[in-house]
Design a protein around this motif. Sequence first.
Motif: not given
Length: 139
Positions: A38-39, A52-58
């Motif tokens: 999303p986004g 990369t997705i996990i990195g954005m959250m972390r």
Amino acid sequence: MTTEANKVTMHRFVEFINTANEKLAEELISIDAIFHVPGQPEPMRGPVGYLTIIGMMRAGFPDIQWVLDELVVEGEKVAARFTMRGTHQGTFFGVPPSGRKIVVQAMNFYRLSDGKFVEEHGQPDMLGLLQQIGAVPSH
């Protein structure tokens, strides 16, 4: 793969997203995998894309952890309901750290092939998350 094998793979995937372990990413995620985020105008791809997705959250929630609340597996398709918990300690979607704790639901749909993830449609409660960090009014 059998339904039972895909359930085991899903539990290993939860271990992966909670640790961001690169070795697990390579074991569990197809190099050709597509992750609809999303986004994001374009999907993320392969193990590097998911990291990369996990990195954005972390980056916004360094202590974030996912708990698998419910799992439905039918052949190669998996539906999973998660609860994400963490503390807003970094900038997230342009919102500076608030120090607030979050508890956010997510509903994700996956497709597996030969024991690896090949597709994900992630649906976190972004409105609830943004409300909890003070980016959006909650009333």
